[in-house]
Design a protein around this motif. Sequence first.
Motif, PDB file in Angstrom:
ATOM      1  N   TYR A 276       0.828  -1.278   0.149  1.00  0.00           N
ATOM      2  CA  TYR A 276      -0.087   0.012  -0.024  1.00  0.00           C
ATOM      3  C   TYR A 276       0.804   1.314  -0.083  1.00  0.00           C
ATOM      4  CZ  TYR A 276      -3.155   3.770   1.498  1.00  0.00           C
ATOM      5  OH  TYR A 276      -4.015   4.835   1.603  1.00  0.00           O
ATOM      6  N   ALA A 277       1.904   1.208   0.632  1.00  0.00           N
ATOM      7  CA  ALA A 277       2.738   2.470   0.794  1.00  0.00           C
ATOM      8  C   ALA A 277       3.478   2.657  -0.334  1.00  0.00           C
ATOM      9  CB  ALA A 277       3.854   2.225   1.998  1.00  0.00           C
TER      10      ALA A 277
ATOM     11  N   ASN B  79       2.362   2.082  -3.462  1.00  0.00           N
ATOM     12  CA  ASN B  79       1.619   2.497  -4.395  1.00  0.00           C
ATOM     13  C   ASN B  79       1.225   3.928  -3.857  1.00  0.00           C
ATOM     14  OD1 ASN B  79       0.758   0.556  -6.525  1.00  0.00           O
ATOM     15  ND2 ASN B  79      -0.050  -0.622  -4.762  1.00  0.00           N
ATOM     16  N   LYS B  80       1.289   4.445  -2.803  1.00  0.00           N
ATOM     17  CA  LYS B  80       1.004   5.774  -2.284  1.00  0.00           C
ATOM     18  C   LYS B  80       2.152   6.443  -2.724  1.00  0.00           C
ATOM     19  CE  LYS B  80      -0.499   8.218   1.965  1.00  0.00           C
ATOM     20  NZ  LYS B  80      -0.854   8.246   3.183  1.00  0.00           N
TER      21      LYS B  80
ATOM     22  N   HIS C 118      -1.606   5.947 -13.466  1.00  0.00           N
ATOM     23  CA  HIS C 118      -1.208   5.392 -12.230  1.00  0.00           C
ATOM     24  C   HIS C 118      -0.567   3.921 -13.007  1.00  0.00           C
ATOM     25  CE1 HIS C 118      -1.026   2.900  -8.688  1.00  0.00           C
ATOM     26  NE2 HIS C 118      -1.480   1.929  -9.372  1.00  0.00           N
TER      27      HIS C 118
ATOM     28  N   ASP D  53       1.947   7.176  -6.543  1.00  0.00           N
ATOM     29  CA  ASP D  53       0.593   7.907  -6.903  1.00  0.00           C
ATOM     30  C   ASP D  53       0.971   9.334  -6.523  1.00  0.00           C
ATOM     31  OD1 ASP D  53      -0.887   6.153  -7.982  1.00  0.00           O
ATOM     32  OD2 ASP D  53      -2.167   5.720  -5.969  1.00  0.00           O
ATOM     33  N   ALA D  54       1.581   9.502  -5.494  1.00  0.00           N
ATOM     34  CA  ALA D  54       1.975  10.994  -5.062  1.00  0.00           C
ATOM     35  C   ALA D  54       2.892  11.515  -6.238  1.00  0.00           C
ATOM     36  CB  ALA D  54       2.796  11.005  -3.670  1.00  0.00           C
TER      37      ALA D  54
END
Length: 68
Positions: A12-13, A15-16, A29, A19-20
């Motif tokens: 998750y981190a 991908n975060k 994405h 995305d940022a």
Amino acid sequence: MTTPKGKDFGPYAINKVIDAVLDKTDLHHKTPHGLRHTHAIMLLESGADLKYVSERLGHTTVKITADV
């Protein structure tokens, strides 16, 4: 991938973070796996040797790289 403190990023981190970064561009994405493929393709298109790309990706054989 690790944080500046050396702790592993979870999926998750990662991908975060991606995305940022992509939010600051016009790009859509990409998953970490998609970025891996993009990296390999860019290396090959720039003239890198298939064996080098295979080793960089950590594939056990060049055939795996060539088949993808």
